[in-house]
Design an enzyme around this catalytic site. Structure first.
Site, short mmCIF file in Angstrom:
data_model
loop_
_atom_site.label_atom_id
_atom_site.label_comp_id
_atom_site.label_asym_id
_atom_site.label_seq_id
_atom_site.Cartn_x
_atom_site.Cartn_y
_atom_site.Cartn_z
N PHE A 52 -1.07 -8.17 4.96
CA PHE A 52 0.28 -7.59 4.83
C PHE A 52 0.31 -6.25 4.11
CE2 PHE A 52 0.66 -12.32 4.16
CZ PHE A 52 0.73 -12.62 5.52
N CYS A 53 -0.74 -5.45 4.28
CA CYS A 53 -0.82 -4.14 3.60
C CYS A 53 -0.57 -4.29 2.10
CB CYS A 53 0.14 -3.14 4.22
SG CYS A 53 -0.34 -2.62 5.87
N ALA A 54 -1.05 -5.41 1.57
CA ALA A 54 -1.00 -5.67 0.12
C ALA A 54 -2.28 -6.41 -0.23
CB ALA A 54 0.23 -6.47 -0.26
N HIS A 73 0.81 -1.22 0.00
CA HIS A 73 0.00 0.00 0.00
C HIS A 73 0.84 1.27 0.00
CE1 HIS A 73 -3.59 -2.38 1.88
NE2 HIS A 73 -3.31 -2.75 0.65
N CYS A 82 -5.80 -4.82 7.72
CA CYS A 82 -4.49 -5.45 7.89
C CYS A 82 -4.47 -6.28 9.16
CB CYS A 82 -3.38 -4.38 7.97
SG CYS A 82 -3.00 -3.63 6.37
#
Length: 457
Positions: A379-381, A133, A399
């Protein structure tokens, strides 16, 4: 699942360098089942432990702490020299070009937001949905084209080339790409993507947050325009990051923050307003009293990794990767997540799911029952993890939050990550714990509290 594994015999082990000394290597943590154990820190992709060398350097400097650029006193002058020398050390670490600027920021996220603020008007940004992100979200004021997740490095280059070919060739454009995925650990074809960007008149920024701690990063060799990374992933304490690269867009942009340090002169006009001339150096985007200790810590980490030698660091990490992947391959219930395939080169970041387990429940059991720290979640993805897990890449998520109770289906994953300070025992204990949890189940009861799976008391 099958992988090609080099035999971990004694001759191989003798050739593998020892881990670098890091803080926390002797910390013990309590187990919910009773007793204590040395903590196995296997969450390097989030924040790596600080190198002992870095901490010692910071401690030695601390008594000489002083504000930079503003004082005539000895400590101020010493701190100014240290701060500017840190900038040069980072530039050498990244093999920057002579005309490049090194700007100290708070983190990779801060660096990319700074660059986003410096984009020329009507700039088009191209970013893969696979990005963290920090790379995916800063471009809110730009015209953004999000590219689908490619399944091979070659497809990544072809996807970018097609997208760039369709853009207005007369306007500015920027490509943002990761060097190593924070989800799969896979290396991206940065040099080839840079060549494609430049062939179509675009520039490229490299998110090296996961690459720089594991592999050498050369701005010249990769031919990227900017590099961003965080100190806390590079074995330095929290609070400092770097944006390094071409000066022109940074020099022409309004300062990221307005204030002292960024301004060269300030004067009142006859009409009562204020006339400001801003610095054209990196100071333009470093307003306020800078984080001198943070910058020094980052430079110390750069020097320590360079002196340790990336050949040795990479050799040790590949050895640990083989160990972990071989151990996980022996557990049929484990599925390792991959975008480019099992044979893709990677750093020490591996994400996986376990059949029959909620990922948050599994990670909680690793911590509470074995003293092993990993990470679970998206995982902020979010788009990438959902794509790899077969979910909707456009759906919302938090998250790290479990989306199901223990034992129920979850679109979260588990991530184990390691690096220069990881001893063999930590990965051996991790593999053994995975095997035991899958075979025997958790020894404790767990519940959801504030979006986390925790041991029931």
């Amino acid at each position: 699942m099958s992988v090609s594994i080099a035999p971990a015999d004694q001759s191989l082990c003798r050739d593998i360098p020892e881990p670098l000394p890091v803080l926390g290597r002797d910390v013990t943590v309590p187990l919910v089942t009773g007793g204590e154990v040395t903590y196995a820190a296997l969450d390097y992709a989030a924040s790596a432990p600080a190198l002992q060398r870095v901490w010692d350097d910071v401690a030695a400097y601390a008594p000489y702490y002083g504000s930079v650029h503003r004082g005539a006193g000895y400590l101020s002058q010493l701190s100014t020299d240290l701060f500017e020398n840190a900038r040069r050390t980072v530039a050498e670490f990244l093999d920057c070009r002579a005309e490049d600027q090194v700007v100290f920021t708070r983190s990779t996220t801060d660096s990319l937001n700074l660059l986003a603020r410096a984009l020329p008007a009507d700039c088009q940004v191209f970013v893969f949905e696979t990005e963290h992100h920090a790379s995916l979200l800063p471009w809110r004021d730009a015209w953004v084209t999000y590219l689908d997740a490619p399944r091979t490095p070659e497809r990544a280059v072809a996807t970018l080339e097609r997208a760039l070919a369709d853009r207005d060739p007369h306007g500015p454009a920027l490509v943002c790409v990761t060097g190593a995925s924070n989800v799969t650990g896979e290396l991206w074809p940065v040099r080839e993507l840079a060549a494609a960007a430049h062939a179509h008149g675009a520039r490229i920024v490299l998110d090296a947050a996961q690459l720089a701690p594991h592999h050498p990063v050369s701005v010249r060799d990769l031919d990227v325009d900017w590099v961003a990374f965080s100190g806390h992933k590079l074995y330095a304490p929290f609070g400092a990051g770097v944006l390094a690269g071409r000066a022109d867009w940074l020099r022409e942009a309004e300062p990221y923050l307005a204030g002292g340090g960024a301004s060269r002169t300030v004067a009142r006009r006859a009409d009562g307003s204020v006339d400001v001339r801003w610095h054209e150096s990196a100071a333009r985007h470093e307003a306020g009293s800078p984080n001198v200790i943070g910058a020094y810590a980052v430079a110390s980490a750069c020097a320590a990794l360079t002196e340790a030698g990336f050949d040795d660091l990479v050799a040790r990490e590949r050895y640990l990767i083989r160990k972990v992947r071989a151990g996980l391959a022996e557990v049929p219930e484990v599925r390792v997540l991959s975008l480019f395939g099992e044979d893709a080169p990677r750093v020490g970041v591996i994400s996986f799911v376990v059949a029959g387990w909620n990922s948050s429940h599994f990670a909680a059991a690793l911590s509470a029952e074995y003293g092993i720290g990993v990470r679970d979640g998206l995982f902020c993805a979010h788009p990438l993890v959902r794509t790899l897990l077969g979910g909707d890449p456009q759906s919302q998520g938090e998250c790290g939050a479990p989306e199901a109770a223990p034992g129920e289906k979850s679109l979260n994953a588990i991530r184990v990550s390691f690096g220069a300070g990881t001893p063999d025992e930590h990965v051996d204990r991790f593999v053994a714990a995975v095997r035991e949890l899958v075979r025997d189940g958790a020894k404790w009861t767990y519940r959801t509290e504030d979006g986390r799976c925790v041991p029931a008391v």
